[in-house]
Design an enzyme around this catalytic site. Structure first.
Site, PDB file in Angstrom:
ATOM      1  N   PHE A 150       1.013  -1.278  -0.044  1.00 52.20           N
ATOM      2  CA  PHE A 150      -0.183  -0.061  -0.022  1.00 52.20           C
ATOM      3  C   PHE A 150       0.846   1.296   0.179  1.00 52.20           C
ATOM      4  O   PHE A 150       0.218   2.526  -0.391  1.00 52.20           O
ATOM      5  CB  PHE A 150      -0.760   0.032   1.261  1.00 52.20           C
ATOM      6  N   LYS A 174      -1.192  -6.968  -9.370  1.00 51.70           N
ATOM      7  CA  LYS A 174      -2.270  -7.516  -8.494  1.00 51.70           C
ATOM      8  C   LYS A 174      -1.901  -6.194  -7.319  1.00 51.70           C
ATOM      9  O   LYS A 174      -1.034  -6.423  -6.628  1.00 51.70           O
ATOM     10  CB  LYS A 174      -2.072  -8.471  -7.669  1.00 51.70           C
ATOM     11  N   GLU A 177      -5.076  -3.938  -2.248  1.00 56.12           N
ATOM     12  CA  GLU A 177      -6.477  -3.822  -2.396  1.00 56.12           C
ATOM     13  C   GLU A 177      -6.837  -2.318  -1.290  1.00 56.12           C
ATOM     14  O   GLU A 177      -7.829  -2.200  -1.435  1.00 56.12           O
ATOM     15  CB  GLU A 177      -7.268  -5.082  -1.545  1.00 56.12           C
ATOM     16  N   ARG A 178      -5.782  -2.044  -0.492  1.00 51.24           N
ATOM     17  CA  ARG A 178      -6.020  -0.775  -0.018  1.00 51.24           C
ATOM     18  C   ARG A 178      -5.750   0.402  -0.537  1.00 51.24           C
ATOM     19  O   ARG A 178      -6.531   1.568  -0.259  1.00 51.24           O
ATOM     20  CB  ARG A 178      -5.054  -0.878   1.361  1.00 51.24           C
ATOM     21  N   SER A 227       5.114  -6.965   3.641  1.00 53.14           N
ATOM     22  CA  SER A 227       5.587  -7.363   4.880  1.00 53.14           C
ATOM     23  C   SER A 227       6.519  -8.663   4.807  1.00 53.14           C
ATOM     24  O   SER A 227       6.319  -9.244   3.741  1.00 53.14           O
ATOM     25  CB  SER A 227       4.608  -7.458   5.710  1.00 53.14           C
ATOM     26  N   CYS A 282       9.679   2.098   3.611  1.00 54.32           N
ATOM     27  CA  CYS A 282      10.506   0.848   3.898  1.00 54.32           C
ATOM     28  C   CYS A 282      12.039   1.119   4.120  1.00 54.32           C
ATOM     29  O   CYS A 282      12.732   0.481   4.823  1.00 54.32           O
ATOM     30  CB  CYS A 282      10.427  -0.203   2.965  1.00 54.32           C
ATOM     31  N   GLU A 383       9.303  -4.278  13.374  1.00 61.69           N
ATOM     32  CA  GLU A 383       8.922  -3.218  12.401  1.00 61.69           C
ATOM     33  C   GLU A 383       7.756  -2.530  12.707  1.00 61.69           C
ATOM     34  O   GLU A 383       6.510  -3.101  13.081  1.00 61.69           O
ATOM     35  CB  GLU A 383       8.571  -3.665  10.941  1.00 61.69           C
TER      36      GLU A 383
HETATM   37  P1  NAD Z   1       1.277  -6.579   3.128  1.00 65.35           P
HETATM   38  O1  NAD Z   1       2.442  -7.650   3.088  1.00 65.35           O
HETATM   39  O2  NAD Z   1       0.235  -6.649   4.011  1.00 65.35           O
HETATM   40  O3  NAD Z   1       0.612  -6.621   1.493  1.00 65.35           O
HETATM   41  C1  NAD Z   1       1.388  -6.694   0.383  1.00 65.35           C
HETATM   42  C2  NAD Z   1       0.741  -7.316  -0.730  1.00 65.35           C
HETATM   43  O4  NAD Z   1       0.377  -8.880  -0.339  1.00 65.35           O
HETATM   44  C3  NAD Z   1      -0.782  -7.211  -1.107  1.00 65.35           C
HETATM   45  O5  NAD Z   1      -1.043  -6.821  -2.278  1.00 65.35           O
HETATM   46  C4  NAD Z   1      -1.557  -7.807  -0.201  1.00 65.35           C
HETATM   47  O6  NAD Z   1      -2.818  -8.072  -0.919  1.00 65.35           O
HETATM   48  C5  NAD Z   1      -0.972  -9.014  -0.142  1.00 65.35           C
HETATM   49  N1  NAD Z   1      -1.263  -9.923   0.832  1.00 65.35           N
HETATM   50  C6  NAD Z   1      -1.191  -9.672   2.266  1.00 65.35           C
HETATM   51  N2  NAD Z   1      -1.239 -10.844   3.028  1.00 65.35           N
HETATM   52  C7  NAD Z   1      -1.368 -11.968   2.103  1.00 65.35           C
HETATM   53  C8  NAD Z   1      -1.366 -13.164   2.463  1.00 65.35           C
HETATM   54  N3  NAD Z   1      -1.364 -13.527   3.608  1.00 65.35           N
HETATM   55  N4  NAD Z   1      -1.525 -14.145   1.180  1.00 65.35           N
HETATM   56  C9  NAD Z   1      -1.543 -13.399   0.301  1.00 65.35           C
HETATM   57  N5  NAD Z   1      -1.326 -12.212  -0.112  1.00 65.35           N
HETATM   58  C10 NAD Z   1      -1.073 -11.482   0.848  1.00 65.35           C
HETATM   59  O7  NAD Z   1       1.975  -5.441   3.087  1.00 65.35           O
HETATM   60  P2  NAD Z   1       1.600  -3.839   3.282  1.00 65.35           P
HETATM   61  O8  NAD Z   1       0.947  -3.618   4.574  1.00 65.35           O
HETATM   62  O9  NAD Z   1       0.784  -3.375   2.023  1.00 65.35           O
HETATM   63  O10 NAD Z   1       2.993  -3.028   3.155  1.00 65.35           O
HETATM   64  C11 NAD Z   1       3.726  -2.540   4.055  1.00 65.35           C
HETATM   65  C12 NAD Z   1       4.879  -3.572   4.400  1.00 65.35           C
HETATM   66  O11 NAD Z   1       5.669  -3.541   2.938  1.00 65.35           O
HETATM   67  C13 NAD Z   1       5.961  -3.230   5.133  1.00 65.35           C
HETATM   68  O12 NAD Z   1       6.380  -4.270   5.919  1.00 65.35           O
HETATM   69  C14 NAD Z   1       7.265  -2.358   4.300  1.00 65.35           C
HETATM   70  O13 NAD Z   1       8.328  -2.592   5.039  1.00 65.35           O
HETATM   71  C15 NAD Z   1       6.894  -3.191   3.362  1.00 65.35           C
HETATM   72  N6  NAD Z   1       7.685  -2.659   2.290  1.00 65.35           N
HETATM   73  C16 NAD Z   1       8.894  -3.147   1.750  1.00 65.35           C
HETATM   74  C17 NAD Z   1       9.637  -2.528   0.794  1.00 65.35           C
HETATM   75  C18 NAD Z   1      10.965  -3.160   0.298  1.00 65.35           C
HETATM   76  O14 NAD Z   1      11.496  -2.492  -0.567  1.00 65.35           O
HETATM   77  N7  NAD Z   1      11.631  -4.054   0.872  1.00 65.35           N
HETATM   78  C19 NAD Z   1       8.951  -1.446   0.075  1.00 65.35           C
HETATM   79  C20 NAD Z   1       7.680  -1.238   0.446  1.00 65.35           C
HETATM   80  C21 NAD Z   1       6.941  -1.609   1.522  1.00 65.35           C
END
Ligand code: NAD
Length: 490
Positions: A150, A174, A177-178, A227, A282, A383
């Protein structure tokens, strides 16, 4: 009546048959903006079928022709920058200037991918044996997909999308969704840019949609950002299904401040890093480790600067920090602040329970500074992903580097100093994929690969630049002999 978003499949906007939908919420006002479908597996399959069909012609199109719609897309992104930035702010909460910033990096990635005709060149050796030549060429994989988070709704898809299609693949996004509205706008521009149907597609959804992508036998590669828990899951499931995967995870970024640092500049940069995008980057600084005498002056200046940060709706003039993404996120961050206090940290500024004029329902957490965070406690390692800066204090650079390397994440580590030898030692020894020296957000520009180490990344080839090109291509080596009179003469 809320708009129900559509998927973009086979060159057209298609309503989803999803039974489940989610509301997209403006985090500053808590008001719904649209409804996003959680697309079922059949809709992922329809996109894959269209992509496979498109791939037949797209991969045969010369690279110099494949990049023409990317040039057009760059112009369209520039022309629509303000409108896109407004949408990012509305659904994600960051300030308008921060939204413009992420779009600039998205555009930069398009520009770099326009160099594909030279970036994807192979190599060759003549006469590996008498009259025999060997060539290595790069060919696209086929259908590839990206699953994005997101916090950078426009930039992160562009770490992947331009490289994937420029190298000849067909790409399915994909988005989170937020924050699906930014992708929706981006795909309107993508449609205008003139990519053939099926080359670039958008499928909205949540976990089930992701599982359908991970299990689809015809998707060859997965790019993921989110994450650490999700990254690890996606990496394992993609690998078990025989796919290439690059999965970027969470972070907990330390910043070391030496006593010889320029404290005024360090404070300004550190506050921007920790509280910019409400700490939801991040590459946000989340732990400041002071060495020796840096402690007193830095702490005083940080508290002063954090207290003066203007919090509000990112579309309003002068606002420096917006809300966090959701009510759940706000509750989680506030819970972690309380946990820090229980573990023994001292709250120098408490950003909980503060109201924002005109936006009382918004998901705001104000800048928070926690001092003397115990190094062994949970808060030092978890985090938080919110505007919370933890302070820890040591007496030497050795101790600081040990502390930096004790963490499981390895996205970024920074040092502020005037001493070149200390700076060199730091960059040489720290376990992190991105290192900042007198820089607070060490985000590589699009000409460099981007990724963390440790729990911040699962895979080997990173996002952006030549790593993107390698990730989205497979190498083929041709060993060639042409018997002739001429060859036999020698
Ligand atoms: P998230 O993991 O909740 O969601 C990311 C994506 O995964 C979304 O599209 C979501 O629909 C999907 N998803 C979530 N849970 C899932 C599951 N159980 N099964 C299948 N798909 C699933 O992450 P978020 O809250 O949207 O983003 C924040 C996180 O992203 C933070 O931890 C941040 O540090 C990380 N991030 C990392 C970087 C990097 O370059 N390392 C960059 C940006 C964000």
């Amino acid at each position: 009546m809320l708009e129900r978003l559509k998927n973009f499949v086979d060159g057209d906007w298609r309503p989803s048959n999803a039974v489940e939908t989610l509301k997209v919420i403006n985090p500053a006002t808590a008001k719904p903006l649209a409804e996003v479908p959680l697309s079922p597996a059949g809709e992922v399959d329809a996109a894959v079928v269209a992509a496979q069909k498109a791939f037949v012609e797209w991969r045969r199109r010369p690279a110099g022709e494949r990049i023409q719609p990317l040039f057009k897309l760059k112009i369209l992104l520039e022309e629509n920058l303000d409108d896109l930035a407004r949408t990012i702010t509305e659904e994600c909460g960051k300030t308008f200037a921060e939204s413009v910033g992420e779009l600039r990096r998205a555009i930069e990635n398009v520009e770099v991918a326009c160099g594909i005709p030279s970036l994807m060149q192979g190599c060759n050796s003549e006469d590996i044996a008498s009259g025999i030549d060997e060539h290595m060429v790069r060919q696209p994989l086929g259908v590839v997909a990206a699953i994005t988070p997101f916090n950078f709704p426009a930039m992160i898809p562009f770490w992947f999308l331009p490289y994937a299609v420029a190298t000849g693949n067909c790409f399915i996004l994909k988005p989170s969704e937020r924050v699906p509205l930014s992708s929706n706008k981006l795909f309107h521009l993508i449609r205008t840019a003139g990519f053939p149907p099926g080359v670039l597609q958008l499928v909205n959804g949540g976990k089930e949609t992701v599982n359908a992508i991970l299990d689809h036998p015809s998707i060859r590669a997965i790019s993921f950002v989110g994450s650490t828990a999700t990254a690890r899951y996606i990496y394992s499931r993609a690998a078990a299904n025989g796919k290439r995967a690059q999965c970027q995870g969470g972070a907990k970024n330390p910043v070391v401040v030496m006593p010889d640092a320029d404290m005024e500049m360090t404070t300004r940069i550190l506050v921007d890093s920790a509280f910019g995008c409400a700490g939801q980057r991040c590459l946000a600084a989340s732990v400041a480790i002071t060495v020796g005498e840096a402690r007193k002056v830095l702490t005083e200046q940080l508290v002063e600067a954090a207290n003066h940060r203007k919090v509000g709706y990112g579309l309003d003039q002068g606002v420096e920090m917006g809300p966090v993404i959701s009510a759940e996120s706000k509750a989680r961050i506030e819970g972690l602040i309380a946990k820090g206090v229980r573990e023994g940290a001292r709250l120098l500024i408490d950003g909980r329970d503060r109201k924002t004029k005109d936006y009382e329902d918004g998901f705001f957490v104000f800048p928070t500074v926690m001092d003397e965070v115990p190094p062994q406690g949970e808060i030092a390692h978890t985090e938080i992903f919110g505007p919370v800066l933890s302070l820890m204090h040591v007496t030497s650079i050795d101790e600081a580097i040990r502390m930096v390397n004790a963490r499981s994440y390895g996205n970024m580590a920074c040092i502020f100093t005037h001493d070149g030898a200390n700076a060199r030692r730091f960059r040489y020894e720290v376990n992190a994929g991105n290192v900042g020296i007198n820089v607070g957000v060490a985000a590589p520009i699009a000409y460099f690969p981007f990724s963390g180490w440790g729990e911040s990344f699962f895979g080997d080839l990173h996002a952006q630049a030549h790593h993107g090109v390698e990730f989205y291509t497979q190498t083929k080596v041709v060993v060639e002999r042409w018997p002739s009179q001429w060859n036999r003469k020698f």
